[in-house]
Write an enzyme that holds these catalytic residues in place. Structure first.
Site, PDB file in Angstrom:
ATOM      1  N   ASP A  41       0.698  -1.151   0.105  1.00  0.00           N
ATOM      2  CA  ASP A  41      -0.114   0.456  -0.146  1.00  0.00           C
ATOM      3  C   ASP A  41       1.092   1.558   0.036  1.00  0.00           C
ATOM      4  O   ASP A  41       1.860   1.300  -0.036  1.00  0.00           O
ATOM      5  CB  ASP A  41      -0.662  -0.304   1.022  1.00  0.00           C
ATOM      6  CG  ASP A  41      -1.483   1.238   1.660  1.00  0.00           C
ATOM      7  OD1 ASP A  41      -2.067   1.830   0.227  1.00  0.00           O
ATOM      8  OD2 ASP A  41      -1.577   1.529   2.647  1.00  0.00           O
TER       9      ASP A  41
ATOM     10  N   ASP B 272       0.284   5.197   1.073  1.00  0.00           N
ATOM     11  CA  ASP B 272       0.266   6.104   1.899  1.00  0.00           C
ATOM     12  C   ASP B 272      -1.020   5.135   3.344  1.00  0.00           C
ATOM     13  O   ASP B 272      -1.238   4.147   3.636  1.00  0.00           O
ATOM     14  CB  ASP B 272      -1.849   6.830   1.720  1.00  0.00           C
ATOM     15  CG  ASP B 272      -1.628   7.643   0.350  1.00  0.00           C
ATOM     16  OD1 ASP B 272      -0.658   8.659   0.488  1.00  0.00           O
ATOM     17  OD2 ASP B 272      -1.887   7.458  -0.586  1.00  0.00           O
TER      18      ASP B 272
END
EC number: 3.1.3.18
Length: 218
Positions: free
Chosen positions: A7, A9
């Site tokens: 991922d 953020d």
């Protein structure tokens, strides 16, 4: 293990300050009340559209489709330029380099729209660093639907048993569980609940520990 998918953020980068500034730039331009940093941080995780819906609800008390569409378009305008205060989490860059040095391929699976994702990767000097990048608007669905993660694997020509997925939130944990992927939870990101309550194969709070934790899965 042949690859690691991340991922973005809250996992590799802390972009919450820039997202907050983008949100308030939109609200200020519309003459609406501003949101606090903690409010904005709490809206992160399900993609830009859901972020805007949560923001709109917080400041107006309702969601109206036409207004949401307008706020979403304005938010994307600012979001693509919002990276001046974004920082890489400590030792994350070194961990990525180390994994590549071991011959592992790297993928990125984020709910951040592809345009802002590309912009922040360029800003950080990571353009072309990941073999595959899937943004929150690349497919018709976003995480926690497992389709974006599975699309990364398809483009890498790998199966779910070939990879580990690394994320920071409830959204990422659910994505991994639904995809049947091994999951490492970074505990210093935007998670809301207790880390032990989320699906995971391991927890870590320091990227210097990640290579060893991944090696334990192999």
């Amino acid at each position: 293990m042949r690859a690691v998918v991340f991922d973005l953020d809250g996992t590799l980068i802390d972009s919450a300050p820039d997202i907050w500034h983008a949100a308030n730039a939109v609200l200020q331009g519309e003459g609406l009340p501003l949101v606090t940093f903690e409010q904005s941080r709490g809206f992160i995780g399900r993609g830009a559209r859901v972020f805007v819906e949560r923001m709109e609800l917080a400041v107006t008390g309702s969601n109206e489709a036409a207004r949401t569409d307008h706020l979403h378009a304005r938010f994307l305008h600012f979001y693509e330029r919002a990276h001046e205060n974004t920082r890489i989490y400590p030792y994350a860059a070194e961990a990525l380099e180390g994994l590549r040095g071991r011959g592992l391929r790297l993928g990125l699976c984020t709910n951040k729209p592809f345009g802002p994702t590309r912009a922040v990767l360029e800003h950080l000097g990571w353009s072309g660093f990941f073999d595959v990048v899937i943004g929150g608007d690349t497919l018709p669905v976003a995480k926690p639907d497992p389709a974006p993660l599975l699309e990364v694997l398809a483009r890498m020509e790998m199966g779910v048993s070939d990879i580990a997925y690394i994320g920071d939130s409830e959204t990422d944990a659910e994505t991994a569980e639904r995809a049947g992927a091994r999951f490492g939870l970074y505990t210093e990101g935007y998670r809301k609940g207790a880390p032990e309550s989320l699906f995971h194969h391991f927890l870590f709070n320091d990227y210097r520990h990640l290579p060893d934790r991944l090696a334990e899965l192999s």
